[in-house]
Design a protein around this motif. Structure first.
Motif, PDB file in Angstrom:
ATOM      1  N   ARG A   1      59.791  27.076  75.602  1.00  0.00           N
ATOM      2  CA  ARG A   1      59.715  27.541  76.442  1.00  0.00           C
ATOM      3  C   ARG A   1      59.617  29.334  76.548  1.00  0.00           C
ATOM      4  O   ARG A   1      60.401  28.882  77.646  1.00  0.00           O
ATOM      5  N   ILE A   2      59.662  30.451  76.001  1.00  0.00           N
ATOM      6  CA  ILE A   2      60.507  31.566  77.370  1.00  0.00           C
ATOM      7  C   ILE A   2      59.056  31.344  77.998  1.00  0.00           C
ATOM      8  O   ILE A   2      59.426  32.827  79.229  1.00  0.00           O
ATOM      9  N   ASN A   3      57.689  32.563  77.425  1.00  0.00           N
ATOM     10  CA  ASN A   3      56.198  32.803  78.700  1.00  0.00           C
ATOM     11  C   ASN A   3      55.372  32.169  77.217  1.00  0.00           C
ATOM     12  O   ASN A   3      55.347  31.547  76.895  1.00  0.00           O
ATOM     13  N   ASP A   4      53.970  32.798  78.250  1.00  0.00           N
ATOM     14  CA  ASP A   4      52.984  32.073  77.275  1.00  0.00           C
ATOM     15  C   ASP A   4      52.715  32.217  75.857  1.00  0.00           C
ATOM     16  O   ASP A   4      52.450  31.683  75.071  1.00  0.00           O
ATOM     17  N   TYR A   5      53.309  33.276  75.373  1.00  0.00           N
ATOM     18  CA  TYR A   5      54.113  33.716  73.942  1.00  0.00           C
ATOM     19  C   TYR A   5      54.943  33.889  73.550  1.00  0.00           C
ATOM     20  O   TYR A   5      54.600  33.796  72.287  1.00  0.00           O
ATOM     21  N   ILE A   6      56.025  33.794  73.350  1.00  0.00           N
ATOM     22  CA  ILE A   6      57.387  33.318  72.653  1.00  0.00           C
ATOM     23  C   ILE A   6      57.994  31.673  73.302  1.00  0.00           C
ATOM     24  O   ILE A   6      57.785  32.000  74.695  1.00  0.00           O
ATOM     25  N   ASP A   7      57.752  31.521  72.131  1.00  0.00           N
ATOM     26  CA  ASP A   7      59.250  30.401  72.078  1.00  0.00           C
ATOM     27  C   ASP A   7      59.925  30.829  71.470  1.00  0.00           C
ATOM     28  O   ASP A   7      60.217  30.954  70.254  1.00  0.00           O
ATOM     29  N   VAL A   8      60.947  29.907  71.333  1.00  0.00           N
ATOM     30  CA  VAL A   8      62.600  30.263  70.448  1.00  0.00           C
ATOM     31  C   VAL A   8      62.450  28.444  69.832  1.00  0.00           C
ATOM     32  O   VAL A   8      62.588  27.072  70.789  1.00  0.00           O
ATOM     33  N   ARG A   9      62.629  28.215  68.998  1.00  0.00           N
ATOM     34  CA  ARG A   9      63.184  26.972  68.004  1.00  0.00           C
ATOM     35  C   ARG A   9      63.798  26.144  67.104  1.00  0.00           C
ATOM     36  O   ARG A   9      64.624  27.271  66.546  1.00  0.00           O
ATOM     37  N   LEU A  10      64.003  25.026  67.551  1.00  0.00           N
ATOM     38  CA  LEU A  10      65.499  24.515  66.207  1.00  0.00           C
ATOM     39  C   LEU A  10      64.769  23.085  65.609  1.00  0.00           C
ATOM     40  O   LEU A  10      64.568  22.680  65.736  1.00  0.00           O
ATOM     41  N   GLU A  11      64.978  24.285  64.257  1.00  0.00           N
ATOM     42  CA  GLU A  11      64.138  22.470  63.670  1.00  0.00           C
ATOM     43  C   GLU A  11      65.026  22.125  62.397  1.00  0.00           C
ATOM     44  O   GLU A  11      64.718  21.745  61.281  1.00  0.00           O
ATOM     45  N   PRO A  12      65.677  21.103  62.721  1.00  0.00           N
ATOM     46  CA  PRO A  12      66.876  20.122  61.736  1.00  0.00           C
ATOM     47  C   PRO A  12      65.760  19.618  60.676  1.00  0.00           C
ATOM     48  O   PRO A  12      64.643  19.143  61.091  1.00  0.00           O
ATOM     49  N   GLY A  13      66.204  19.686  59.736  1.00  0.00           N
ATOM     50  CA  GLY A  13      65.536  19.007  58.852  1.00  0.00           C
ATOM     51  C   GLY A  13      66.231  18.469  57.073  1.00  0.00           C
ATOM     52  O   GLY A  13      67.049  19.065  57.095  1.00  0.00           O
ATOM     53  N   LEU A  14      65.220  17.468  56.948  1.00  0.00           N
ATOM     54  CA  LEU A  14      66.195  17.149  55.595  1.00  0.00           C
ATOM     55  C   LEU A  14      65.329  17.511  54.674  1.00  0.00           C
ATOM     56  O   LEU A  14      64.255  17.707  54.481  1.00  0.00           O
ATOM     57  N   TYR A  15      65.580  18.110  53.327  1.00  0.00           N
ATOM     58  CA  TYR A  15      64.403  19.171  52.092  1.00  0.00           C
ATOM     59  C   TYR A  15      65.155  18.477  51.417  1.00  0.00           C
ATOM     60  O   TYR A  15      66.459  18.981  50.681  1.00  0.00           O
ATOM     61  N   ILE A  16      64.468  17.978  50.088  1.00  0.00           N
ATOM     62  CA  ILE A  16      65.251  17.916  48.833  1.00  0.00           C
ATOM     63  C   ILE A  16      64.052  18.029  47.606  1.00  0.00           C
ATOM     64  O   ILE A  16      62.755  18.601  47.659  1.00  0.00           O
ATOM     65  N   THR A  17      64.308  19.140  46.764  1.00  0.00           N
ATOM     66  CA  THR A  17      64.070  19.401  45.802  1.00  0.00           C
ATOM     67  C   THR A  17      64.785  19.391  44.530  1.00  0.00           C
ATOM     68  O   THR A  17      65.925  19.248  44.460  1.00  0.00           O
ATOM     69  N   SER A  18      63.850  19.619  43.824  1.00  0.00           N
ATOM     70  CA  SER A  18      65.015  19.784  42.567  1.00  0.00           C
ATOM     71  C   SER A  18      64.640  21.082  41.483  1.00  0.00           C
ATOM     72  O   SER A  18      62.884  21.689  41.277  1.00  0.00           O
ATOM     73  N   ARG A  19      64.574  21.997  40.526  1.00  0.00           N
ATOM     74  CA  ARG A  19      64.674  23.249  39.580  1.00  0.00           C
ATOM     75  C   ARG A  19      65.719  22.927  38.428  1.00  0.00           C
ATOM     76  O   ARG A  19      66.697  22.195  38.731  1.00  0.00           O
ATOM     77  N   ASN A  20      64.520  23.627  37.412  1.00  0.00           N
ATOM     78  CA  ASN A  20      65.513  23.262  36.680  1.00  0.00           C
ATOM     79  C   ASN A  20      65.625  25.082  35.716  1.00  0.00           C
ATOM     80  O   ASN A  20      64.539  25.388  35.754  1.00  0.00           O
TER      81      ASN A  20
ATOM     82  N   ASP B   1      72.139  21.824  25.844  1.00  0.00           N
ATOM     83  CA  ASP B   1      72.514  23.345  26.451  1.00  0.00           C
ATOM     84  C   ASP B   1      71.461  24.515  26.992  1.00  0.00           C
ATOM     85  O   ASP B   1      71.805  24.922  28.124  1.00  0.00           O
ATOM     86  N   LEU B   2      70.785  24.679  26.804  1.00  0.00           N
ATOM     87  CA  LEU B   2      69.449  25.838  27.147  1.00  0.00           C
ATOM     88  C   LEU B   2      68.423  24.699  28.209  1.00  0.00           C
ATOM     89  O   LEU B   2      68.025  25.033  28.986  1.00  0.00           O
ATOM     90  N   ILE B   3      68.843  23.848  28.618  1.00  0.00           N
ATOM     91  CA  ILE B   3      68.542  23.532  30.319  1.00  0.00           C
ATOM     92  C   ILE B   3      69.250  22.874  31.001  1.00  0.00           C
ATOM     93  O   ILE B   3      70.416  22.053  31.130  1.00  0.00           O
ATOM     94  N   ARG B   4      69.622  23.401  32.017  1.00  0.00           N
ATOM     95  CA  ARG B   4      70.480  22.719  33.927  1.00  0.00           C
ATOM     96  C   ARG B   4      69.512  22.129  35.221  1.00  0.00           C
ATOM     97  O   ARG B   4      68.869  23.441  35.206  1.00  0.00           O
ATOM     98  N   GLU B   5      69.671  20.960  34.729  1.00  0.00           N
ATOM     99  CA  GLU B   5      68.734  20.620  35.723  1.00  0.00           C
ATOM    100  C   GLU B   5      69.660  20.362  36.820  1.00  0.00           C
ATOM    101  O   GLU B   5      71.024  20.284  36.935  1.00  0.00           O
ATOM    102  N   VAL B   6      68.616  20.993  38.456  1.00  0.00           N
ATOM    103  CA  VAL B   6      69.706  21.726  39.651  1.00  0.00           C
ATOM    104  C   VAL B   6      68.955  20.640  40.211  1.00  0.00           C
ATOM    105  O   VAL B   6      67.493  21.329  40.895  1.00  0.00           O
ATOM    106  N   LYS B   7      69.152  19.705  41.043  1.00  0.00           N
ATOM    107  CA  LYS B   7      68.957  19.388  42.527  1.00  0.00           C
ATOM    108  C   LYS B   7      69.342  19.046  43.215  1.00  0.00           C
ATOM    109  O   LYS B   7      70.769  19.699  43.649  1.00  0.00           O
ATOM    110  N   SER B   8      68.499  19.543  44.359  1.00  0.00           N
ATOM    111  CA  SER B   8      69.125  19.578  45.885  1.00  0.00           C
ATOM    112  C   SER B   8      69.065  18.988  46.874  1.00  0.00           C
ATOM    113  O   SER B   8      67.450  18.804  47.034  1.00  0.00           O
ATOM    114  N   THR B   9      69.992  18.943  48.140  1.00  0.00           N
ATOM    115  CA  THR B   9      69.770  17.813  49.259  1.00  0.00           C
ATOM    116  C   THR B   9      69.878  19.200  50.361  1.00  0.00           C
ATOM    117  O   THR B   9      71.495  19.114  50.488  1.00  0.00           O
TER     118      THR B   9
END
Length: 237
Positions: free
Chosen positions: A79-98, A115-123
């Motif tokens: 908390r900086i003051n009533d209106y401003i905060d600094v936040r750190l939000e480490p997380g795990l994000y799991i997704t997939s794209r084609n 050959d026309l499709i490439r699956e891109v899995k990301s963690t």
């Protein structure tokens, strides 16, 4: 899918907020919860990652099929003051794209349907440093906007794999930088603070690792490939 979900969440948030704004003053829940210099929490959420491509030559765009992914992580709030905060939000994000390539990319080259499709899995191990700008608390709600920068380690990047697309391996860089911007509303419930938020995330660096062949149909025409995404998070503090 992601647009419908975002609209539903937004309607829910603003309907609840309107009920609070236009009702008479209520007893404040957790009145002192925001006065602590340091506070902690956790979040659960959904994500939808996409790619934005820039090309060297004018060809049909590489299509991106997105899916709905999952987020989970921790929050540290200064908390900086009533209106401003600094936040750190480490997380795990799991997704997939084609990635869907048009046949014109293989002009004069033998190819199969695979050959026309490439699956891109990301963690991703995603670590944003954010500034949160809030309005004055009204009854038991407090709207805010948030923005900042983030870094992410892609555990599924295949960066160190010696094989490339000619062997069916699509490769991305491990380390990436992003900027983020979004909005949300803090709801002060009886026992805790609940915060739904929506955030857009945009990569600052090219993430594609090129194939050995400079004329590769998968990577040869791509000048930049940058992630963009939508996060919907539900925070509990």
């Amino acid at each position: 899918m992601k647009n419908i979900l975002a609209i539903l969440i937004t309607l829910f948030v603003f309907q609840t907020a309107s009920a609070q704004l236009f009702s008479k003053e209520r007893i404040k829940n957790n009145e002192n919860v925001d006065k602590a210099r340091l506070s902690y929490g956790y979040f659960l959420g959904l994500n939808s990652y996409d790619f934005n491509f820039d090309y060297y030559r004018d060809r049909k765009d590489i299509e991106v099929e997105t899916t709905l992914g999952f987020n989970v992580g921790l929050i540290g709030n200064l908390r900086i003051n009533d209106y401003i905060d600094v936040r750190l939000e480490p997380g795990l994000y799991i997704t997939s794209r084609n990635l869907i390539y048009d046949e014109s990319y293989f002009n004069g080259i033998e190819f199969t349907e695979q050959d026309l499709i490439r699956e891109v899995k990301s963690t991703y191990i995603h670590v944003p440093l954010l500034l949160k700008f809030s309005t004055k608390r009204i009854n038991n709600i407090k709207p805010f906007v948030v923005g900042g920068i983030s870094t992410a380690l892609n555990l599924s990047s295949n960066q160190d794999n010696p094989d490339d697309n000619s062997s069916g391996e699509f490769r991305m860089k491990k380390n990436n930088l992003f900027y983020e911007i979004g909005f949300g509303i803090d709801f002060y419930l009886y026992y805790f603070k609940f915060t739904p938020s929506i955030r857009g995330v945009f990569s600052l660096n090219d993430e594609m690792i090129r194939d050995v062949d400079p004329n590769s149909p998968w990577t040869g025409n791509v000048a930049n490939m940058k992630t963009r995404g939508l996060f919907i998070n539900f925070t509990f503090q």
